[in-house]
Design a protein around this motif. Sequence first.
Motif, PDB file in Angstrom:
ATOM      1  N   ILE A   1      29.382  46.462  70.483  1.00  0.00           N
ATOM      2  CA  ILE A   1      29.145  46.256  68.795  1.00  0.00           C
ATOM      3  C   ILE A   1      28.253  44.885  68.781  1.00  0.00           C
ATOM      4  N   ASP A   2      27.713  44.564  69.993  1.00  0.00           N
ATOM      5  CA  ASP A   2      26.687  42.939  69.194  1.00  0.00           C
ATOM      6  C   ASP A   2      25.328  44.421  69.404  1.00  0.00           C
ATOM      7  N   ILE A   3      25.408  45.973  70.092  1.00  0.00           N
ATOM      8  CA  ILE A   3      24.375  46.928  69.337  1.00  0.00           C
ATOM      9  C   ILE A   3      24.721  47.451  67.555  1.00  0.00           C
ATOM     10  N   LEU A   4      25.152  47.591  67.134  1.00  0.00           N
ATOM     11  CA  LEU A   4      25.966  48.496  66.373  1.00  0.00           C
ATOM     12  C   LEU A   4      25.741  47.446  65.360  1.00  0.00           C
ATOM     13  N   THR A   5      25.626  45.850  65.568  1.00  0.00           N
ATOM     14  CA  THR A   5      25.129  45.206  63.999  1.00  0.00           C
ATOM     15  C   THR A   5      23.966  44.656  64.597  1.00  0.00           C
ATOM     16  N   GLY A   6      23.084  45.283  65.328  1.00  0.00           N
ATOM     17  CA  GLY A   6      21.842  44.196  65.691  1.00  0.00           C
ATOM     18  C   GLY A   6      21.720  42.627  65.963  1.00  0.00           C
ATOM     19  N   ASN A   7      22.828  42.235  66.393  1.00  0.00           N
ATOM     20  CA  ASN A   7      22.544  40.648  67.408  1.00  0.00           C
ATOM     21  C   ASN A   7      22.165  41.203  68.685  1.00  0.00           C
ATOM     22  N   GLN A   8      20.854  40.392  68.172  1.00  0.00           N
ATOM     23  CA  GLN A   8      19.520  40.436  69.653  1.00  0.00           C
ATOM     24  C   GLN A   8      20.383  39.463  70.284  1.00  0.00           C
ATOM     25  N   THR A   9      21.090  39.558  71.155  1.00  0.00           N
ATOM     26  CA  THR A   9      21.012  38.259  72.223  1.00  0.00           C
ATOM     27  C   THR A   9      20.509  38.720  73.613  1.00  0.00           C
ATOM     28  N   ASP A  10      20.829  37.750  74.166  1.00  0.00           N
ATOM     29  CA  ASP A  10      19.572  37.352  75.703  1.00  0.00           C
ATOM     30  C   ASP A  10      19.964  39.367  76.508  1.00  0.00           C
ATOM     31  N   ARG A  11      21.526  39.396  76.650  1.00  0.00           N
ATOM     32  CA  ARG A  11      21.435  41.103  76.955  1.00  0.00           C
ATOM     33  C   ARG A  11      21.000  42.084  76.480  1.00  0.00           C
ATOM     34  N   ILE A  12      21.367  42.168  75.622  1.00  0.00           N
ATOM     35  CA  ILE A  12      20.767  42.708  74.662  1.00  0.00           C
ATOM     36  C   ILE A  12      19.079  43.155  74.513  1.00  0.00           C
ATOM     37  N   LYS A  13      18.424  41.886  74.775  1.00  0.00           N
ATOM     38  CA  LYS A  13      17.151  42.098  74.896  1.00  0.00           C
ATOM     39  C   LYS A  13      16.492  42.348  76.124  1.00  0.00           C
ATOM     40  N   ALA A  14      17.206  41.888  77.674  1.00  0.00           N
ATOM     41  CA  ALA A  14      16.971  42.357  78.451  1.00  0.00           C
ATOM     42  C   ALA A  14      17.128  43.497  79.000  1.00  0.00           C
ATOM     43  N   ARG A  15      17.644  44.592  78.298  1.00  0.00           N
ATOM     44  CA  ARG A  15      18.166  46.070  79.012  1.00  0.00           C
ATOM     45  C   ARG A  15      17.729  46.601  78.250  1.00  0.00           C
ATOM     46  N   GLY A  16      16.610  46.190  76.271  1.00  0.00           N
ATOM     47  CA  GLY A  16      16.165  46.863  75.659  1.00  0.00           C
ATOM     48  C   GLY A  16      16.713  47.005  74.793  1.00  0.00           C
ATOM     49  N   HIS A  17      17.840  47.210  74.631  1.00  0.00           N
ATOM     50  CA  HIS A  17      18.908  47.916  73.706  1.00  0.00           C
ATOM     51  C   HIS A  17      18.886  47.581  72.786  1.00  0.00           C
ATOM     52  N   ASP A  18      17.501  46.736  71.445  1.00  0.00           N
ATOM     53  CA  ASP A  18      17.507  46.249  71.125  1.00  0.00           C
ATOM     54  C   ASP A  18      16.326  47.397  70.700  1.00  0.00           C
ATOM     55  N   GLY A  19      15.962  48.446  70.927  1.00  0.00           N
ATOM     56  CA  GLY A  19      14.263  49.497  70.576  1.00  0.00           C
ATOM     57  C   GLY A  19      15.505  50.665  70.936  1.00  0.00           C
ATOM     58  N   LEU A  20      16.973  50.910  70.835  1.00  0.00           N
ATOM     59  CA  LEU A  20      17.563  52.202  70.679  1.00  0.00           C
ATOM     60  C   LEU A  20      17.616  53.000  69.067  1.00  0.00           C
ATOM     61  N   PRO A  21      17.912  53.332  69.234  1.00  0.00           N
ATOM     62  CA  PRO A  21      18.437  54.677  67.698  1.00  0.00           C
ATOM     63  C   PRO A  21      19.381  53.848  67.248  1.00  0.00           C
ATOM     64  N   THR A  22      20.691  53.668  67.507  1.00  0.00           N
ATOM     65  CA  THR A  22      22.185  52.839  66.854  1.00  0.00           C
ATOM     66  C   THR A  22      21.805  51.443  66.897  1.00  0.00           C
ATOM     67  N   PHE A  23      20.536  50.992  67.270  1.00  0.00           N
ATOM     68  CA  PHE A  23      20.637  49.447  67.162  1.00  0.00           C
ATOM     69  C   PHE A  23      20.379  49.239  65.692  1.00  0.00           C
ATOM     70  N   GLY A  24      21.212  47.635  65.214  1.00  0.00           N
ATOM     71  CA  GLY A  24      21.549  47.445  63.963  1.00  0.00           C
ATOM     72  C   GLY A  24      22.519  48.676  62.860  1.00  0.00           C
TER      73      GLY A  24
END
Length: 679
Positions: free
Chosen positions: A427-450
Amino acid sequence: MTKAARLLRDVFGFDAFRPGQKEIIDAVSTGENVLAIMPTGGGKSLCFQLPALLRDGVTVVISPLIALMRDQVRALQEAGVEAGALTSGNTDAETDAVWDALAAERLKLLYMAPERLAAGSVVHMLRRTNVSMIAVDEAHCVSQWGHDFRPDYLRIGELRRTLDVPLAAFTATADGETQAEIVEKLFDAAAPRTFLHGFDRPNIHLAFTVKNSPRRQILEFAAARRGQSGIVYCGTRAKTEALAAALREDRHSACHYHGGMEAEDRRQVETRFAREDGLIVVATVAFGMGIDKPDIRWVAHADLPKSIEAYYQEIGRAGRDGAPAETLTLFGPEDIRLRRSQIDEGLAPSERRAADHGRLNALLGLAEALKCRRVQLLGYFGEVAAPCGNCDLCDSPPEIFEATTAVRKALSAILRTDERFGAGHLIDILTGNQTDRIKARGHDGLPTFGVGGEFNRSQWQAVFRQMMGHDLVRPDPERHGALRMTDTARPILRGESNITLRRDTIASARRQPAVKAQVADEDAPLLSALKAKRRALAESARVPAYVIFPDRTLIEMAETRPADLDAMAQINGVGAKKLERYGAVFLEVITGTDETVHPVRRKLAGRAAGSVFDRLLAVQSDLARGPEGTDKPLSCSTSQLAKVAQLRPADSGGLERLLGERRAERFGGAFLDVLRAVE
């Protein structure tokens, strides 16, 4: 008139058999092995009581509850049938009367609890008695992974072989897997004649609703049925006591019941419920199996049950007289989280835990159903039904919407993260929530981010809950609750099929005051797995769980996820001895890999000498055959390396005293370089 029909009229007082009874009675009477699945209130007991009168000898009835056995024995005796029970609740006179009737060959039905079979003397007694048949009531208790498992039911198959007599097994709730287990455990997989006479209880109104001040919801439900007998099921003992008190304050006759009460107090509640009109019992699942009160008018669940089987068994206690009865089941995110953690903290194999998550998904599907609940409920048990007109969704169909795009976004997020994360992270990925875990794993660069901006966090939680209800995703026990797609989801992801969801569930989802959780949602499955490992170790050592590690230590493990023993040693509460004894075991739970660590290195974990030891070991490996790789192999023992790492000699003389001349000559210069680098 046949002898069976005459006994039905003269002994039991009925003019005709209920649907399905006669063919079962005929099969049991002629000595066939039988498995009969009949709805609660369908007259199962008659299907072994009447054949017992038609056959010579004694019918042994295995039943799980003393109260039920005593009720049936009293009813039979009132009807003039010689029946008795051997239970721990017997008086000496009652037990003597049973033995006398057996010796005189007058007894027709002998009731006993399965635990009696553990006594060899009872089995020897039955071998000397003219036993002609075994009847097993509540046969689903033999299922080792069912909600009412009784270990001593596993002895019944051996009793059947010992006595070499036919066996008739009866239950009201058993899905396909449980039916197969009954056949395997009771009949040695030799197929009995099976009668499946439906699960439908059309007189019971079915209703589910999302929790919104659950105490108030239960009080309002009970107030609308004031003076009627009812049962409220709760998930905890404390809640039974608090809710019973609230009902009494609201002028209801109510009492509580749970497994922590004294036996005499529980018997008093059972007696009151059987005799008093309008009494409400607020109970855990410890209450109810075998309750024979015909005029229970309603059953409410203050918390979500464990499974559809448990749910149907519990609501089946209402309306046994065939008159209208009502149910209400409350559910919410906390219930689902609790049930998931109970599965994850269990000691069952991973494949069984995966199946239990599937069963919970089926119950969520019933709770979040789009249309007639009875159609979905009976479909779970393999029956096809038309809309019933007697459930809340038939009364008021829910608003639905085309949800294919939203579900595909969620499935894409699962797939793009390799099915390694739970709903919270997704849900953090889908809603574009830039948590430390999201950034550490590079998931803010996924096409589904946000891409999921159409819903807030609570609404996405409702979407994921409905996806589980449709069995599109299941928690993976091997990955601590990470969501894994099922085969059902793939056509939706590929755009080959569509899906609709309930809009009312999503529209009503709003941010509730957070219940204080031990850890974040993302870490909860791992914490459950760590607790399960702790419980297994504690039970094996016969010590309280906190002696292994307290909760706060496991919470820190779940949140920091140490990757090796050095990191594990930094966790509060993990001292040297516990690290040596338990570190590798808990590390395996966290990492999913079994890392074999030499005991000498394990003792250095978490200390500076540990990393020095690792560097010395690497240097030694490089020089094992000398600088040119052509010399005779040579190495130091792990104890020698540990001494060097701990004592850190400053010169070649000190190294020679620890390693000896040959080893100091081969490794001395490189070892001193390592030691100087860490000073």
